[in-house]
Design an enzyme around this catalytic site. Structure first.
Site, PDB file in Angstrom:
ATOM      1  N   GLU A 198      23.849  20.497  49.379  1.00  0.00           N
ATOM      2  CA  GLU A 198      22.574  20.718  48.702  1.00  0.00           C
ATOM      3  C   GLU A 198      22.779  21.339  47.325  1.00  0.00           C
ATOM      4  O   GLU A 198      23.849  21.870  47.025  1.00  0.00           O
ATOM      5  CB  GLU A 198      21.667  21.623  49.530  1.00  0.00           C
ATOM      6  CG  GLU A 198      22.323  22.869  50.120  1.00  0.00           C
ATOM      7  CD  GLU A 198      22.925  23.816  49.121  1.00  0.00           C
ATOM      8  OE1 GLU A 198      22.264  24.128  48.106  1.00  0.00           O
ATOM      9  OE2 GLU A 198      24.068  24.267  49.326  1.00  0.00           O
TER      10      GLU A 198
ATOM     11  N   GLY B 245      28.323  25.771  47.791  1.00  0.00           N
ATOM     12  CA  GLY B 245      27.337  24.757  48.119  1.00  0.00           C
ATOM     13  C   GLY B 245      27.831  23.384  47.714  1.00  0.00           C
ATOM     14  O   GLY B 245      29.036  23.125  47.668  1.00  0.00           O
ATOM     15  N   GLU B 246      26.894  22.485  47.427  1.00  0.00           N
ATOM     16  CA  GLU B 246      27.186  21.115  47.000  1.00  0.00           C
ATOM     17  C   GLU B 246      27.804  20.252  48.098  1.00  0.00           C
ATOM     18  O   GLU B 246      28.124  19.091  47.856  1.00  0.00           O
ATOM     19  CB  GLU B 246      28.143  21.082  45.790  1.00  0.00           C
ATOM     20  CG  GLU B 246      27.709  21.852  44.580  1.00  0.00           C
ATOM     21  CD  GLU B 246      28.732  21.795  43.446  1.00  0.00           C
ATOM     22  OE1 GLU B 246      29.773  21.100  43.595  1.00  0.00           O
ATOM     23  OE2 GLU B 246      28.507  22.437  42.416  1.00  0.00           O
ATOM     24  N   GLY B 247      28.067  20.794  49.263  1.00  0.00           N
ATOM     25  CA  GLY B 247      28.844  20.078  50.272  1.00  0.00           C
ATOM     26  C   GLY B 247      30.332  20.297  50.131  1.00  0.00           C
ATOM     27  O   GLY B 247      31.131  19.616  50.787  1.00  0.00           O
TER      28      GLY B 247
END
Length: 317
Positions: free
Chosen positions: A146, A286-288
């Protein structure tokens, strides 16, 4: 609902017992191979197609001074993902995952949950549908991440609403909140929990969530329907997906938690879900990103499972 194939898992476990190694000596790698076997329905699971999705949304709660970055950073980071310049791009490349990003109405932030629900019921439905639609039915594993300035605050609220506890138990620095800003995060989560009485997945997302968090829930549900195992990222991604357990305690049985985030609420969240992260590397981007690193471990597990010789094949008695 799609179920785990225990027969395939048992056959995979039996294969593990015949490979040229002491029983259990590959530890969690063995369990990961068996997990994949059960969800793929074969004792020889493969990973030819890995999909990574990063969902992005903006949050009205940022008006309360809970983050050091402006909401415009969300759109800027989505552009960075699409240009190939973010950490997740590099990690997906080395891990062998096809990366996609889905921006959800970035010019229309959710509402401030201290003043009312963050989203309407229709907005939750739309975001969940977009998350479901983004899932590639041909993928053999799905990585979820996300991006959304302010979403560590909404995640703390989602986690507290789902599992209980005080705001202080769940709120962490996120992108760098300290001092008065960290206190503001605790205050707004406390106010939100006082204001909203929620019981199920849908109303919890409507009360506190972001569009990207609802999209994560939609993607997790769709992956389950398709028998695609999911690797969740850190605190924010896990907090979003965990809301599904309000309607179905088994909702995340096809999911792995990629890593234990350095964000303080994640360890509590992992314990509440009775799950074990693949990695613990003090990551909190984050970001995966943590999910992508965990994919490398999952690939290692399947390479050993499928490529090692059995004792019989190696002529070892």
């Amino acid at each position: 609902m799609t179920r785990f194939d225990q027969i395939a898992a048992d056959r995979a476990a039996a294969r593990q017992a015949t490979l040229t190694k002491p029983a259990g000596s590959l530890g969690r790698l063995e369990a990961l191979a068996v997990f994949m076997a059960g969800w793929q329905g074969t004792d020889r699971p493969t990973l030819d197609r890995a999909q990574a999705l990063v969902f992005a949304g903006n949050h009205g709660i940022t008006a309360q001074g809970v983050t050091p970055f402006p909401p415009a950073v969300t759109a800027a980071m989505v552009a960075n993902f699409r240009a190939g310049g973010a950490a997740i791009n590099q990690l997906c490349r080395v891990a062998g995952a096809d990366l996609g990003s889905v921006a959800l109405d970035l010019d229309r932030p959710t509402a401030d949950f201290t003043q009312g629900p963050a989203m309407t019921s229709a907005e939750v439905d739309d975001a969940m549908a977009q998350g479901a639609a983004a899932v590639d039915p041909t993928a053999q594993v799905l990585l979820l991440g996300e991006m959304g300035i302010g979403n560590s605050t909404t995640s703390a609220a989602l986690a507290a609403a789902t599992f209980g506890g005080r705001a202080e138990d769940w709120v962490g620095p996120g992108t760098g909140a300290q001092g008065a800003m960290l206190a503001a995060k605790v205050r707004v989560v406390t106010e939100g929990l006082t204001r909203h009485a929620v019981t199920g997945t849908h109303d919890t997302l409507a009360a506190f969530g972001g569009r990207e968090q609802a999209a994560i829930c939609g993607a997790v549900r769709r992956a389950r329907d398709l028998r695609i195992p999911v690797i969740l990222d850190g605190f924010i991604c896990t907090a979003a997906a965990a809301v599904l357990t309000r309607d179905d305690p088994d909702a995340l049985s096809h999911c792995l938690i990629g890593h234990e985030s350095a964000e303080q609420g994640h360890r509590r969240l992992i314990a509440s879900l009775a799950m074990q992260p693949v990695l613990s590397l003090d990551m909190r981007l984050g970001e995966g990103s943590g999910a992508a690193v965990a994919l490398l471990v999952l690939r290692a597990a399947l390479e050993c499972h499928n490529g090692m010789a059995t004792f019989a094949e190696a002529g070892i008695v």
